[in-house]
Design a protein around this motif. Sequence first.
Motif, PDB file in Angstrom:
ATOM      1  N   MET A  51      11.211  15.182  13.422  1.00 44.60           N
ATOM      2  CA  MET A  51      12.417  14.602  14.008  1.00 44.60           C
ATOM      3  C   MET A  51      12.126  13.747  15.243  1.00 44.60           C
ATOM      4  SD  MET A  51      14.612  15.702  11.899  1.00 44.60           S
ATOM      5  CE  MET A  51      16.147  15.240  12.681  1.00 44.60           C
ATOM      6  N   SER A  52      10.876  13.542  15.568  1.00 44.75           N
ATOM      7  CA  SER A  52      10.544  12.777  16.766  1.00 44.75           C
ATOM      8  C   SER A  52      10.804  11.286  16.553  1.00 44.75           C
ATOM      9  CB  SER A  52       9.080  12.986  17.149  1.00 44.75           C
ATOM     10  OG  SER A  52       8.226  12.400  16.193  1.00 44.75           O
ATOM     11  N   PRO A  53      11.221  10.576  17.593  1.00 45.91           N
ATOM     12  CA  PRO A  53      11.494   9.137  17.460  1.00 45.91           C
ATOM     13  C   PRO A  53      10.270   8.330  17.022  1.00 45.91           C
ATOM     14  CG  PRO A  53      12.396   9.979  19.516  1.00 45.91           C
ATOM     15  CD  PRO A  53      11.552  11.071  18.947  1.00 45.91           C
ATOM     16  N   GLY A  54       9.069   8.773  17.448  1.00 44.18           N
ATOM     17  CA  GLY A  54       7.868   8.017  17.133  1.00 44.18           C
ATOM     18  C   GLY A  54       7.624   7.863  15.652  1.00 44.18           C
ATOM     19  N   ILE A  55       7.791   8.943  14.883  1.00 45.46           N
ATOM     20  CA  ILE A  55       7.538   8.871  13.450  1.00 45.46           C
ATOM     21  C   ILE A  55       8.687   8.179  12.720  1.00 45.46           C
ATOM     22  CG2 ILE A  55       8.539  11.112  12.785  1.00 45.46           C
ATOM     23  CD1 ILE A  55       6.053  11.467  10.974  1.00 45.46           C
ATOM     24  N   ILE A  56       9.891   8.349  13.233  1.00 45.10           N
ATOM     25  CA  ILE A  56      11.053   7.695  12.612  1.00 45.10           C
ATOM     26  C   ILE A  56      10.951   6.175  12.731  1.00 45.10           C
ATOM     27  CG2 ILE A  56      13.556   7.398  12.774  1.00 45.10           C
ATOM     28  CD1 ILE A  56      13.673  10.362  13.690  1.00 45.10           C
ATOM     29  N   ILE A  57      10.610   5.715  13.927  1.00 45.04           N
ATOM     30  CA  ILE A  57      10.482   4.271  14.150  1.00 45.04           C
ATOM     31  C   ILE A  57       9.295   3.706  13.388  1.00 45.04           C
ATOM     32  CG2 ILE A  57       9.954   2.519  15.909  1.00 45.04           C
ATOM     33  CD1 ILE A  57      11.641   4.237  17.868  1.00 45.04           C
ATOM     34  N   LEU A  58       8.173   4.428  13.382  1.00 47.06           N
ATOM     35  CA  LEU A  58       6.997   3.928  12.669  1.00 47.06           C
ATOM     36  C   LEU A  58       7.255   3.825  11.176  1.00 47.06           C
ATOM     37  CD1 LEU A  58       4.101   2.989  12.709  1.00 47.06           C
ATOM     38  CD2 LEU A  58       3.365   5.384  12.721  1.00 47.06           C
ATOM     39  N   LYS A  59       7.936   4.792  10.600  1.00 47.53           N
ATOM     40  CA  LYS A  59       8.273   4.721   9.167  1.00 47.53           C
ATOM     41  C   LYS A  59       9.137   3.499   8.886  1.00 47.53           C
ATOM     42  CE  LYS A  59      10.177   7.434   5.330  1.00 47.53           C
ATOM     43  NZ  LYS A  59      11.337   6.659   4.851  1.00 47.53           N
ATOM     44  N   GLU A  60      10.106   3.255   9.754  1.00 45.33           N
ATOM     45  CA  GLU A  60      10.998   2.108   9.570  1.00 45.33           C
ATOM     46  C   GLU A  60      10.209   0.800   9.539  1.00 45.33           C
ATOM     47  OE1 GLU A  60      14.410  -0.216  12.195  1.00 45.33           O
ATOM     48  OE2 GLU A  60      14.095   1.925  12.518  1.00 45.33           O
ATOM     49  N   PHE A  76      16.887  10.501   1.955  1.00 49.43           N
ATOM     50  CA  PHE A  76      15.686  11.324   2.066  1.00 49.43           C
ATOM     51  C   PHE A  76      14.700  10.677   3.026  1.00 49.43           C
ATOM     52  CE2 PHE A  76      11.302  12.082   0.513  1.00 49.43           C
ATOM     53  CZ  PHE A  76      11.225  13.448   0.767  1.00 49.43           C
ATOM     54  N   PHE A  77      14.140  11.484   3.953  1.00 44.34           N
ATOM     55  CA  PHE A  77      13.183  10.971   4.928  1.00 44.34           C
ATOM     56  C   PHE A  77      11.767  11.453   4.653  1.00 44.34           C
ATOM     57  CE2 PHE A  77      10.838  11.277   8.962  1.00 44.34           C
ATOM     58  CZ  PHE A  77      10.884   9.957   9.373  1.00 44.34           C
ATOM     59  N   GLY A  78      11.592  12.744   4.410  1.00 41.47           N
ATOM     60  CA  GLY A  78      10.255  13.269   4.178  1.00 41.47           C
ATOM     61  C   GLY A  78      10.268  14.774   4.089  1.00 41.47           C
ATOM     62  N   HIS A  79       9.078  15.360   4.116  1.00 40.10           N
ATOM     63  CA  HIS A  79       8.928  16.804   4.017  1.00 40.10           C
ATOM     64  C   HIS A  79       8.503  17.380   5.368  1.00 40.10           C
ATOM     65  CE1 HIS A  79       8.774  15.825  -0.284  1.00 40.10           C
ATOM     66  NE2 HIS A  79       9.167  17.066  -0.480  1.00 40.10           N
ATOM     67  N   LEU A 135       6.816   0.448   8.964  1.00 40.54           N
ATOM     68  CA  LEU A 135       5.856   0.415   7.865  1.00 40.54           C
ATOM     69  C   LEU A 135       6.529   0.101   6.534  1.00 40.54           C
ATOM     70  CD1 LEU A 135       3.575   3.480   8.717  1.00 40.54           C
ATOM     71  CD2 LEU A 135       2.982   1.054   8.904  1.00 40.54           C
ATOM     72  N   GLU A 136       7.766   0.567   6.376  1.00 36.75           N
ATOM     73  CA  GLU A 136       8.478   0.338   5.120  1.00 36.75           C
ATOM     74  C   GLU A 136       8.848  -1.121   4.895  1.00 36.75           C
ATOM     75  OE1 GLU A 136      10.747   4.419   3.856  1.00 36.75           O
ATOM     76  OE2 GLU A 136      11.714   3.174   5.370  1.00 36.75           O
ATOM     77  N   MET A 175       0.826  -1.200   0.000  1.00 35.12           N
ATOM     78  CA  MET A 175       0.000   0.000   0.000  1.00 35.12           C
ATOM     79  C   MET A 175       0.865   1.257   0.000  1.00 35.12           C
ATOM     80  SD  MET A 175      -3.221  -0.687   2.564  1.00 35.12           S
ATOM     81  CE  MET A 175      -2.211  -0.595   4.043  1.00 35.12           C
ATOM     82  N   ASN A 176       0.266   2.339  -0.463  1.00 32.25           N
ATOM     83  CA  ASN A 176       0.874   3.655  -0.340  1.00 32.25           C
ATOM     84  C   ASN A 176       0.323   4.322   0.915  1.00 32.25           C
ATOM     85  OD1 ASN A 176       2.364   3.488  -2.735  1.00 32.25           O
ATOM     86  ND2 ASN A 176       0.631   4.197  -3.951  1.00 32.25           N
ATOM     87  N   ILE A 177       1.207   4.687   1.825  1.00 34.67           N
ATOM     88  CA  ILE A 177       0.800   5.250   3.111  1.00 34.67           C
ATOM     89  C   ILE A 177       1.407   6.634   3.279  1.00 34.67           C
ATOM     90  CG2 ILE A 177       0.948   5.003   5.618  1.00 34.67           C
ATOM     91  CD1 ILE A 177       1.025   1.991   5.252  1.00 34.67           C
ATOM     92  N   LEU A 178       0.569   7.609   3.611  1.00 35.44           N
ATOM     93  CA  LEU A 178       1.051   8.935   3.996  1.00 35.44           C
ATOM     94  C   LEU A 178       1.156   8.957   5.508  1.00 35.44           C
ATOM     95  CD1 LEU A 178       1.757  11.866   3.168  1.00 35.44           C
ATOM     96  CD2 LEU A 178      -0.668  12.424   3.544  1.00 35.44           C
ATOM     97  N   LEU A 179       2.305   9.368   6.018  1.00 39.11           N
ATOM     98  CA  LEU A 179       2.588   9.342   7.444  1.00 39.11           C
ATOM     99  C   LEU A 179       2.813  10.763   7.953  1.00 39.11           C
ATOM    100  CD1 LEU A 179       3.243   7.753  10.046  1.00 39.11           C
ATOM    101  CD2 LEU A 179       5.570   7.434   9.173  1.00 39.11           C
TER     102      LEU A 179
END
Length: 252
Positions: free
Chosen positions: A12-21, A62-65, A23-24, A1-5
């Motif tokens: 820069m918060s750990p929560g979004i960094i770990i979740l992206k890792e 690249f991580f995101g915008h 989900l990918e 799936m394509n997921i927007l996070l």
Amino acid sequence: MNILLSNDDGIMSPGIIILKEYLEQKHNVYVVAPDVERSSTGHAITVRNPLWAKEVKFGQVFFGHAVNGTPADCVKIGLDAIYKNIKFDLIVSGINRGANLGTDVLYSGTVSAALEAALNGYPSIAVSCVKYSEPNYEDGAKVVLEIIDKLNFEKWPKFTTLNVNVPPNSYYEIRGMKVTKQSSRRYQDYFEERKDPYGNSYYWMLGNIIEDDPDPESDYNVVKKGYVSVTPLSVFMTKFDFIEELKKFLEE
């Protein structure tokens, strides 16, 4: 799936960094998140100032915008501008540091990002780790993957999001998931007055948590028992069971 996070704790918060890792591992993930922490901004949007979206890299990767706006702004600009040519299957907001239970959903930028996605017709999930000190983000990410694997997003009800709260237990100690209702958990606020060096008053808002909802299926009661709380929320807030009574006073 394509997921927007997205999130409200900032890109820069750990929560979004770990979740992206996490989900990918199975999905294509695109990040549009606030440039700094925007907690407790609710569903505010920016209408009188421009928004900047800057690319964020970790090293050369690249991580995101990062966007100088609210969580709802980030979802809007992600869907309608930055990634307008991508067909998203799901929008996820989090992982938030701290609970979003009861009336927290009215103030939460995390939940508002997910509700903005729902308002635009997308399935969405807001996820929070209730433990504010040393939150168990990796356990929360595993829970999100599990939820995604179990649900059919092609048959998602319109204007609906899931508010997920993960207990402080480790993943293998979590007792399971419970579908819950939003509780009446709320805050009794008070203000502490202080003085600046010039004698002017300023105030810090503080508060005590009120947990008096007896329903065993309410969100915070389930979390206290070691379960993941999953509460379906709608973008609409009509009090249907008061309509007929109100008509008696105002329409007759």
